[in-house]
Design a protein around this motif. Structure first.
Motif, PDB file in Angstrom:
ATOM      1  N   PHE A 134       0.822  -1.213   0.000  1.00 55.01           N
ATOM      2  CA  PHE A 134       0.000   0.000   0.000  1.00 55.01           C
ATOM      3  C   PHE A 134       0.854   1.260   0.000  1.00 55.01           C
ATOM      4  O   PHE A 134       0.423   2.312  -0.483  1.00 55.01           O
ATOM      5  CB  PHE A 134      -0.960   0.007   1.198  1.00 55.01           C
ATOM      6  CG  PHE A 134      -0.302   0.180   2.536  1.00 55.01           C
ATOM      7  CD1 PHE A 134      -0.042   1.441   3.052  1.00 55.01           C
ATOM      8  CD2 PHE A 134       0.061  -0.927   3.287  1.00 55.01           C
ATOM      9  CE1 PHE A 134       0.561   1.602   4.292  1.00 55.01           C
ATOM     10  CE2 PHE A 134       0.664  -0.783   4.528  1.00 55.01           C
ATOM     11  CZ  PHE A 134       0.923   0.484   5.028  1.00 55.01           C
ATOM     12  N   MET A 135       2.097   1.163   0.517  1.00 54.25           N
ATOM     13  CA  MET A 135       2.976   2.331   0.523  1.00 54.25           C
ATOM     14  C   MET A 135       3.392   2.719  -0.889  1.00 54.25           C
ATOM     15  O   MET A 135       3.659   3.890  -1.170  1.00 54.25           O
ATOM     16  CB  MET A 135       4.219   2.054   1.370  1.00 54.25           C
ATOM     17  CG  MET A 135       3.981   1.964   2.862  1.00 54.25           C
ATOM     18  SD  MET A 135       3.436   3.524   3.613  1.00 54.25           S
ATOM     19  CE  MET A 135       4.860   4.580   3.328  1.00 54.25           C
ATOM     20  N   LEU A 136       3.444   1.744  -1.783  1.00 50.71           N
ATOM     21  CA  LEU A 136       3.856   2.020  -3.156  1.00 50.71           C
ATOM     22  C   LEU A 136       2.807   2.828  -3.906  1.00 50.71           C
ATOM     23  O   LEU A 136       3.098   3.403  -4.960  1.00 50.71           O
ATOM     24  CB  LEU A 136       4.132   0.702  -3.889  1.00 50.71           C
ATOM     25  CG  LEU A 136       5.192  -0.201  -3.241  1.00 50.71           C
ATOM     26  CD1 LEU A 136       5.345  -1.488  -4.034  1.00 50.71           C
ATOM     27  CD2 LEU A 136       6.524   0.525  -3.122  1.00 50.71           C
ATOM     28  N   ASN A 137       1.576   2.875  -3.374  1.00 54.33           N
ATOM     29  CA  ASN A 137       0.510   3.648  -4.012  1.00 54.33           C
ATOM     30  C   ASN A 137       0.495   5.105  -3.565  1.00 54.33           C
ATOM     31  O   ASN A 137      -0.274   5.903  -4.102  1.00 54.33           O
ATOM     32  CB  ASN A 137      -0.857   3.024  -3.692  1.00 54.33           C
ATOM     33  CG  ASN A 137      -1.009   1.634  -4.278  1.00 54.33           C
ATOM     34  OD1 ASN A 137      -0.426   1.324  -5.313  1.00 54.33           O
ATOM     35  ND2 ASN A 137      -1.795   0.791  -3.621  1.00 54.33           N
ATOM     36  N   LEU A 138       1.316   5.440  -2.572  1.00 54.72           N
ATOM     37  CA  LEU A 138       1.302   6.794  -2.027  1.00 54.72           C
ATOM     38  C   LEU A 138       2.293   7.687  -2.762  1.00 54.72           C
ATOM     39  O   LEU A 138       3.395   7.257  -3.107  1.00 54.72           O
ATOM     40  CB  LEU A 138       1.646   6.763  -0.533  1.00 54.72           C
ATOM     41  CG  LEU A 138       0.716   5.933   0.361  1.00 54.72           C
ATOM     42  CD1 LEU A 138       1.209   5.964   1.800  1.00 54.72           C
ATOM     43  CD2 LEU A 138      -0.719   6.435   0.275  1.00 54.72           C
ATOM     44  N   VAL A 139       1.889   8.911  -2.965  1.00 56.26           N
ATOM     45  CA  VAL A 139       2.792   9.868  -3.608  1.00 56.26           C
ATOM     46  C   VAL A 139       3.996  10.125  -2.714  1.00 56.26           C
ATOM     47  O   VAL A 139       5.143  10.172  -3.177  1.00 56.26           O
ATOM     48  CB  VAL A 139       2.048  11.183  -3.914  1.00 56.26           C
ATOM     49  CG1 VAL A 139       3.018  12.225  -4.463  1.00 56.26           C
ATOM     50  CG2 VAL A 139       0.918  10.941  -4.900  1.00 56.26           C
ATOM     51  N   ASP A 140       3.757  10.298  -1.435  1.00 58.05           N
ATOM     52  CA  ASP A 140       4.836  10.538  -0.472  1.00 58.05           C
ATOM     53  C   ASP A 140       5.140   9.242   0.271  1.00 58.05           C
ATOM     54  O   ASP A 140       4.313   8.746   1.042  1.00 58.05           O
ATOM     55  CB  ASP A 140       4.443  11.630   0.526  1.00 58.05           C
ATOM     56  CG  ASP A 140       4.247  12.978  -0.148  1.00 58.05           C
ATOM     57  OD1 ASP A 140       5.012  13.280  -1.083  1.00 58.05           O
ATOM     58  OD2 ASP A 140       3.327  13.715   0.245  1.00 58.05           O
ATOM     59  N   ASN A 141       6.318   8.702   0.030  1.00 54.20           N
ATOM     60  CA  ASN A 141       6.753   7.461   0.674  1.00 54.20           C
ATOM     61  C   ASN A 141       8.215   7.646   1.067  1.00 54.20           C
ATOM     62  O   ASN A 141       9.101   7.628   0.212  1.00 54.20           O
ATOM     63  CB  ASN A 141       6.590   6.280  -0.280  1.00 54.20           C
ATOM     64  CG  ASN A 141       7.115   4.971   0.307  1.00 54.20           C
ATOM     65  OD1 ASN A 141       7.528   4.912   1.459  1.00 54.20           O
ATOM     66  ND2 ASN A 141       7.108   3.925  -0.500  1.00 54.20           N
TER      67      ASN A 141
END
Length: 205
Positions: A163-170
């Motif tokens: 799910f972190m890979l879907n976030l703009v800010d990671n």
């Protein structure tokens, strides 16, 4: 040589000793924690019979709650694990939120507040990794927070939660010498229609 008059004004042996002590003391220096502007939360994290320790948190992904208000309005002072959820069920649900315009994902990294708290922190992370589960935090301070999941991230290369890979800010490091523990919150902007089903909370251990 005339005797020193110790009874007159301006002579106080107690004050003199205090001044000498002050001269010998090192200058005040704020602690490393107080100097770290990236810490957004200080409190404690507990799971019955597993771990209980003081902790700090830094924002590492998703929406930055500082743009909405103080972090104390989002994260309770004491987070308590109330249950567990299978990792795959949580991942599928969290990845589905990428299509929701009404839900903000907020992710912080939980760390022990001191070296003395690290063994308890490690016990909790190792527990979730060994059980292939995410933790579910039971208490909340904001009514629009749907769930808070505790997500272990093993040490090593890559291995970011999907799910972190879907976030703009990671901001999770690509390479990690030690495991991490994320607290992921879903903040609902307004009432959502009952479209997507949510996974049930895992049973307590």
């Amino acid at each position: 040589m005339p005797a020193l008059n110790t009874n007159g004004p301006g002579f106080d042996p107690d004050v003199d000793r205090m001044l000498e002590d002050d001269n010998e003391s090192p200058p005040y220096s704020p602690t490393e924690e107080a100097q770290d502007p990236d810490v957004v939360w200080r409190g404690s994290l507990a799971m019955s019979s597993i771990a209980d320790f003081p902790a700090n948190a830094k924002h590492v992904g998703g929406a930055n709650f500082a743009s909405f208000g103080p972090w104390s309005r989002l994260i309770p002072k004491r987070m308590t694990v109330a249950g567990r959820i299978p990792q795959q069920s949580a991942i599928e649900y969290l990845c589905s939120l990428r299509y929701s315009n009404l839900t903000d994902i907020v992710v912080v990294s939980i760390t022990p507040a001191s070296a003395g708290s690290r063994p308890e922190f490690s016990k909790l992370v190792d527990y979730f990794i060994s059980k292939n589960r995410y933790g579910v935090v039971g208490n909340k301070v904001a009514g629009n927070v749907r769930d808070t999941y505790l997500v272990p991230v093993p040490a090593g290369e890559d291995g970011h939660p999907e799910f972190m890979l879907n976030l703009v800010d990671n901001y999770i490091p690509k390479s990690r010498a030690e495991p991490m523990l994320l607290a992921q919150q879903q903040q609902q902007q307004q009432q959502q229609p009952p479209a997507a089903s949510r996974p049930g909370r895992g049973a307590t251990r």
